[in-house]
Design a protein around this motif. Structure first.
Motif, PDB file in Angstrom:
ATOM      1  N   ARG A  38       0.834  -1.196   0.000  1.00 53.59           N
ATOM      2  CA  ARG A  38       0.000   0.000   0.000  1.00 53.59           C
ATOM      3  C   ARG A  38       0.868   1.245   0.000  1.00 53.59           C
ATOM      4  O   ARG A  38       2.001   1.226   0.479  1.00 53.59           O
ATOM      5  N   VAL A  39       0.301   2.303  -0.543  1.00 53.74           N
ATOM      6  CA  VAL A  39       0.958   3.602  -0.583  1.00 53.74           C
ATOM      7  C   VAL A  39      -0.002   4.622   0.006  1.00 53.74           C
ATOM      8  O   VAL A  39      -1.057   4.901  -0.566  1.00 53.74           O
ATOM      9  N   ALA A  40       0.348   5.141   1.164  1.00 54.09           N
ATOM     10  CA  ALA A  40      -0.460   6.164   1.817  1.00 54.09           C
ATOM     11  C   ALA A  40       0.000   7.553   1.366  1.00 54.09           C
ATOM     12  O   ALA A  40       1.148   7.707   0.928  1.00 54.09           O
ATOM     13  N   PRO A  41      -0.851   8.541   1.456  1.00 49.37           N
ATOM     14  CA  PRO A  41      -0.479   9.893   1.036  1.00 49.37           C
ATOM     15  C   PRO A  41       0.792  10.371   1.723  1.00 49.37           C
ATOM     16  O   PRO A  41       0.895  10.323   2.959  1.00 49.37           O
ATOM     17  N   GLY A  42       1.773  10.777   0.929  1.00 51.61           N
ATOM     18  CA  GLY A  42       3.002  11.313   1.483  1.00 51.61           C
ATOM     19  C   GLY A  42       3.960  10.275   2.046  1.00 51.61           C
ATOM     20  O   GLY A  42       4.972  10.635   2.653  1.00 51.61           O
ATOM     21  N   PRO A  91      -8.157   4.604  10.397  1.00 50.25           N
ATOM     22  CA  PRO A  91      -7.776   5.688   9.475  1.00 50.25           C
ATOM     23  C   PRO A  91      -6.358   5.525   8.932  1.00 50.25           C
ATOM     24  O   PRO A  91      -6.087   5.928   7.790  1.00 50.25           O
ATOM     25  N   GLU A  92      -5.467   4.914   9.709  1.00 48.84           N
ATOM     26  CA  GLU A  92      -4.088   4.701   9.270  1.00 48.84           C
ATOM     27  C   GLU A  92      -3.990   3.706   8.118  1.00 48.84           C
ATOM     28  O   GLU A  92      -2.936   3.577   7.484  1.00 48.84           O
ATOM     29  N   ASP A  93      -5.052   2.981   7.846  1.00 51.07           N
ATOM     30  CA  ASP A  93      -5.082   2.044   6.719  1.00 51.07           C
ATOM     31  C   ASP A  93      -5.415   2.734   5.403  1.00 51.07           C
ATOM     32  O   ASP A  93      -5.393   2.094   4.347  1.00 51.07           O
ATOM     33  N   THR A  94      -5.741   3.993   5.446  1.00 47.90           N
ATOM     34  CA  THR A  94      -6.052   4.734   4.224  1.00 47.90           C
ATOM     35  C   THR A  94      -4.850   4.753   3.296  1.00 47.90           C
ATOM     36  O   THR A  94      -3.763   5.189   3.678  1.00 47.90           O
ATOM     37  N   ALA A  95      -5.039   4.257   2.087  1.00 49.78           N
ATOM     38  CA  ALA A  95      -3.944   4.142   1.124  1.00 49.78           C
ATOM     39  C   ALA A  95      -4.492   3.578  -0.189  1.00 49.78           C
ATOM     40  O   ALA A  95      -5.642   3.132  -0.249  1.00 49.78           O
ATOM     41  N   VAL A  96      -3.641   3.593  -1.196  1.00 46.79           N
ATOM     42  CA  VAL A  96      -3.921   2.836  -2.418  1.00 46.79           C
ATOM     43  C   VAL A  96      -3.253   1.481  -2.246  1.00 46.79           C
ATOM     44  O   VAL A  96      -2.071   1.408  -1.911  1.00 46.79           O
ATOM     45  N   TYR A  97      -4.000   0.421  -2.479  1.00 48.90           N
ATOM     46  CA  TYR A  97      -3.509  -0.940  -2.278  1.00 48.90           C
ATOM     47  C   TYR A  97      -3.220  -1.599  -3.620  1.00 48.90           C
ATOM     48  O   TYR A  97      -4.034  -1.515  -4.550  1.00 48.90           O
TER      49      TYR A  97
END
Length: 127
Positions: A38-42, A91-97
């Motif tokens: 996953r890639v989270a913002p920033g 909320p910390e799981d927010t990302a593109v998977y």
């Protein structure tokens, strides 16, 4: 293009669940262990979970242990399916998977045998 296709993302509340799916061309990936990243913002790309080619071995990032479950279905002739069941989302799981085959000796690293990635699927968890 189209060799790795992720789906199943969405916007959910804290504590809810999502099931991600990855369709991968069987002829290319059936003998590979497969992983979710996953890639989270920033942030940089992060390992989430991986599963061996036969489904007998799994590995999880500390943040995923006890909440996420990876599985795969090799029964289809054209495509294999790799799933990521995500429960108790935060909320910390927010990302593109993304799904991608992983190195044979290190499940936490994507293999360089394939230098392409799918489009990913967005997961957004709000508090």
């Amino acid at each position: 293009q189209g060799q790795l296709v992720e789906s199943g993302g969405g916007s959910v509340q804290t504590g809810e669940s999502l099931r991600l799916s990855c369709a991968a061309i069987s002829g290319l990936f059936s003998s590979y262990a497969m992983g979710w990243f996953r890639v989270a913002p920033g942030k940089e790309r992060e390992f989430v979970a991986a599963i061996s080619w036969n489904g007998r071995t799994t590995r999880y990032a500390e943040s995923a242990k006890g909440r996420f479950t990876i599985s795969r279905d090799n029964s289809k002739q054209v495509k294999i399916m790799v799933y990521l069941q995500m429960d108790r989302l935060e909320p910390e799981d927010t990302a593109v998977y993304y799904c991608h085959p992983v190195q044979r000796g290190d499940y936490e690293e994507p293999t360089a045998d394939f230098n392409f990635w799918g489009q990913g699927t967005q997961v957004t968890v709000s508090s």
